[in-house]
Design an enzyme around this catalytic site. Structure first.
Site, PDB file in Angstrom:
ATOM      1  N   TYR A 138       0.829  -1.216   0.000  1.00  0.00           N
ATOM      2  CA  TYR A 138       0.000   0.000   0.000  1.00  0.00           C
ATOM      3  C   TYR A 138       0.867   1.272   0.000  1.00  0.00           C
ATOM      4  O   TYR A 138       0.836   2.063  -0.954  1.00  0.00           O
ATOM      5  CB  TYR A 138      -0.933  -0.056   1.216  1.00  0.00           C
ATOM      6  CG  TYR A 138      -1.720   1.195   1.499  1.00  0.00           C
ATOM      7  CD1 TYR A 138      -2.363   1.904   0.486  1.00  0.00           C
ATOM      8  CD2 TYR A 138      -1.843   1.662   2.806  1.00  0.00           C
ATOM      9  CE1 TYR A 138      -3.103   3.042   0.768  1.00  0.00           C
ATOM     10  CE2 TYR A 138      -2.585   2.800   3.103  1.00  0.00           C
ATOM     11  CZ  TYR A 138      -3.199   3.489   2.077  1.00  0.00           C
ATOM     12  OH  TYR A 138      -3.920   4.619   2.362  1.00  0.00           O
ATOM     13  N   SER A 143       5.898   3.509  13.354  1.00  0.00           N
ATOM     14  CA  SER A 143       4.476   3.763  13.556  1.00  0.00           C
ATOM     15  C   SER A 143       4.262   4.546  14.841  1.00  0.00           C
ATOM     16  O   SER A 143       4.986   4.347  15.831  1.00  0.00           O
ATOM     17  CB  SER A 143       3.744   2.416  13.646  1.00  0.00           C
ATOM     18  OG  SER A 143       2.436   2.599  14.117  1.00  0.00           O
ATOM     19  N   TYR A 154       3.327  -6.157  17.858  1.00  0.00           N
ATOM     20  CA  TYR A 154       3.608  -5.404  16.626  1.00  0.00           C
ATOM     21  C   TYR A 154       4.359  -4.116  16.973  1.00  0.00           C
ATOM     22  O   TYR A 154       5.392  -3.799  16.392  1.00  0.00           O
ATOM     23  CB  TYR A 154       2.294  -5.084  15.890  1.00  0.00           C
ATOM     24  CG  TYR A 154       2.439  -4.041  14.813  1.00  0.00           C
ATOM     25  CD1 TYR A 154       3.159  -4.300  13.653  1.00  0.00           C
ATOM     26  CD2 TYR A 154       1.872  -2.767  14.966  1.00  0.00           C
ATOM     27  CE1 TYR A 154       3.300  -3.327  12.669  1.00  0.00           C
ATOM     28  CE2 TYR A 154       2.006  -1.792  13.991  1.00  0.00           C
ATOM     29  CZ  TYR A 154       2.719  -2.077  12.837  1.00  0.00           C
ATOM     30  OH  TYR A 154       2.868  -1.113  11.875  1.00  0.00           O
ATOM     31  N   LYS A 201       8.342  -2.738  16.140  1.00  0.00           N
ATOM     32  CA  LYS A 201       8.678  -1.440  15.512  1.00  0.00           C
ATOM     33  C   LYS A 201       9.728  -0.709  16.341  1.00  0.00           C
ATOM     34  O   LYS A 201      10.686  -0.140  15.803  1.00  0.00           O
ATOM     35  CB  LYS A 201       7.431  -0.566  15.373  1.00  0.00           C
ATOM     36  CG  LYS A 201       6.485  -1.012  14.286  1.00  0.00           C
ATOM     37  CD  LYS A 201       7.034  -0.713  12.905  1.00  0.00           C
ATOM     38  CE  LYS A 201       6.245  -1.356  11.797  1.00  0.00           C
ATOM     39  NZ  LYS A 201       6.941  -1.471  10.529  1.00  0.00           N
ATOM     40  N   ASN A 216      -9.951  -4.029   9.449  1.00  0.00           N
ATOM     41  CA  ASN A 216      -9.810  -3.632  10.863  1.00  0.00           C
ATOM     42  C   ASN A 216      -9.866  -2.128  10.999  1.00  0.00           C
ATOM     43  O   ASN A 216     -10.305  -1.603  12.010  1.00  0.00           O
ATOM     44  CB  ASN A 216      -8.439  -4.073  11.402  1.00  0.00           C
ATOM     45  CG  ASN A 216      -8.423  -5.545  11.709  1.00  0.00           C
ATOM     46  OD1 ASN A 216      -9.380  -6.075  12.275  1.00  0.00           O
ATOM     47  ND2 ASN A 216      -7.350  -6.217  11.325  1.00  0.00           N
ATOM     48  N   ARG A 239     -13.553  -0.930  21.464  1.00  0.00           N
ATOM     49  CA  ARG A 239     -12.705  -2.046  21.031  1.00  0.00           C
ATOM     50  C   ARG A 239     -11.562  -2.169  22.042  1.00  0.00           C
ATOM     51  O   ARG A 239     -10.877  -1.165  22.301  1.00  0.00           O
ATOM     52  CB  ARG A 239     -12.166  -1.738  19.628  1.00  0.00           C
ATOM     53  CG  ARG A 239     -11.291  -2.823  19.040  1.00  0.00           C
ATOM     54  CD  ARG A 239     -10.983  -2.565  17.561  1.00  0.00           C
ATOM     55  NE  ARG A 239     -10.166  -1.372  17.338  1.00  0.00           N
ATOM     56  CZ  ARG A 239      -9.720  -0.971  16.146  1.00  0.00           C
ATOM     57  NH1 ARG A 239     -10.040  -1.667  15.064  1.00  0.00           N
ATOM     58  NH2 ARG A 239      -9.006   0.124  16.020  1.00  0.00           N
TER      59      ARG A 239
END
Ligand code: NAD
Ligand code: UD1
Length: 338
Positions: A12, A125, A149, A153, A198, A292
């Site tokens: 992407y 990120s 995750y 990073k 997501n 969430r």
């Protein structure tokens, strides 16, 4: 003009960066294993830019193949996008994430070292900030990773910074993206999430196209102006321009830096829904559902460092993000009245 190798360049953000680097006169080589991107992307890029980019089909962990491939081209710098990026999956399969992201990055850096390629731009990120004390978040805010995750990073950032500090790398840029959305305005490349999205923008697009009946808004009782989660959405074309600026900066200066890439503007879930409806004249049905787990109420960037250092700042607003995300989605779905 430089020759830049993009790991994950078929993905992407990598595909948009390929288009922008090419437009700015650079040569682009793509290294990708196609694990999370389409076989049609190279042809789309060719039609978009009028150029054919060499593609090395390889896994970044395969040092022998990557080292051999790096010898084929006069590479000045690498932009390292290739990684696994799903938070839930990282918690379900930690070793996979440590292997692909951290071991993969070490293998890539070994291959670069073997070929004396000493400049790297790394896709980090804003997730490294975890739950921030306040927004806008500056780069020296504490890093409080909340999932595997995010930890990978942060480890990769530290690895790259250490190699720069010890002179193994001449140039290193850790770019902390906030929430990338949108697509190339031509709608020839964009994001193609696998399965149920997501992330908010791809989900909203699928509601607009009728694939999903309504958006679930995860919580309306946050301590934010309208009670829904606030994020810093950044147009993928602005992000791509930032990568070009970072590479160009590293080629002109031997330096290492870490910068936020965001707009500095906090947008709530409902702000985004309304902006999407306004930009695209489509109604987005939604229902408020519970929060969430793991979500942060609000975070947005202080983007001043990137502007000062790179002369870059985000130019495209939420309406353009919604418009370009939708045109891409509609074109893929065969919807013609856009
Ligand atoms: P993407 O999945 O679309 O692109 C990653 C590309 O890397 C894919 O083409 C995939 O096939 C390739 N790839 C994956 N593992 C590989 C491996 N071992 N060897 C070779 N190729 C491999 O993801 P994206 O959204 O373009 O993200 C790019 C980078 O930006 C990632 O490092 C991601 O963690 C980071 N990032 C993304 C976001 C986001 O919201 N998209 C936010 C912050 C950071
Ligand atoms: C998520 C990832 C983050 C990653 C980022 C990429 C988690 C916990 N975090 O962040 O690591 O870097 O994507 O852009 O997965 N929302 C809804 N309904 C939906 C989807 C989202 O209300 O169907 C809300 C969320 O609660 C949040 C906002 O929309 O408030 C943005 O969500 P999302 O796009 O998933 O991004 P992040 O949670 O910021």
């Amino acid at each position: 003009m430089a020759c830049v190798l993009l790991t994950g360049g078929n993905g992407y953000i990598g595909s948009h960066t390929t288009a922008v680097l090419s437009e700015r006169g650079h040569d682009v080589i793509i290294l990708d294993n196609f694990s999370n991107s389409g076989r049609d992307v190279p042809d789309r890029l060719r039609r978009l830019t009028g150029k054919t980019f060499p593609i090395i089909e390889a896994d970044i962990r395969d040092t022998a193949t990557v080292t051999a491939a790096l010898a084929e081209f006069p590479i000045d710098a690498v932009i390292h996008f290739a990684a696994l990026k799903a938070v839930g999956e990282s918690e379900a399969d930690p070793l996979l994430y440590y292997d692909m992201n951290i071991v993969g990055t070490i293998r890539l850096l070994e291959a670069m070292q073997a070929r004396n390629i000493r400049r790297i731009v790394f896709s980090s990120s804003a997730t490294v900030y975890g739950q921030p004390d306040f927004s806008p978040i500056p780069e020296d805010a504490p890093t409080r990773v909340q999932n595997i995750y995010g930890r990978t990073k942060l480890v990769m950032e530290n690895l790259i910074t250490d190699l720069a500090r010890t002179g193994k790398l001449l140039g290193a840029a850790n770019l902390r993206y906030f929430n990338p959305v949108g697509a190339h305005p031509s709608a020839m490349i964009g994001e193609t999430p696998a399965g149920v999205p997501n992330n908010l923008m791809p989900y909203v697009c699928q509601v607009a196209s009728g694939i999903r009946p309504f958006l679930q808004v995860f919580g309306s009782d946050y301590d934010t102006p309208d009670g829904t989660g606030v994020r810093d959405y950044i147009h993928v074309m602005d992000l791509a321009q930032a990568h070009a600026a970072a590479v160009e900066h590293l080629l002109a200066n031997d330096t290492a830096f870490t910068v936020n890439l965001g707009t500095g503007i906090g947008i709530s879930v409902l702000d985004l829904v309304h902006a999407f409806e306004h930009a695209n004249k489509r109604k987005i049905e939604y229902k408020i559902v519970p929060r969430r787990p793991g979500d942060v109420a609000s975070y947005f960037a202080n983007p001043e460092a990137a502007e000062k250092l790179l002369g870059w700042k985000a130019r495209l607003g939420i309406e353009e993000m919604c418009r370009d995300a939708w045109v891409w989605e509609a074109k893929r779905g065969g919807i013609n009245d856009v």
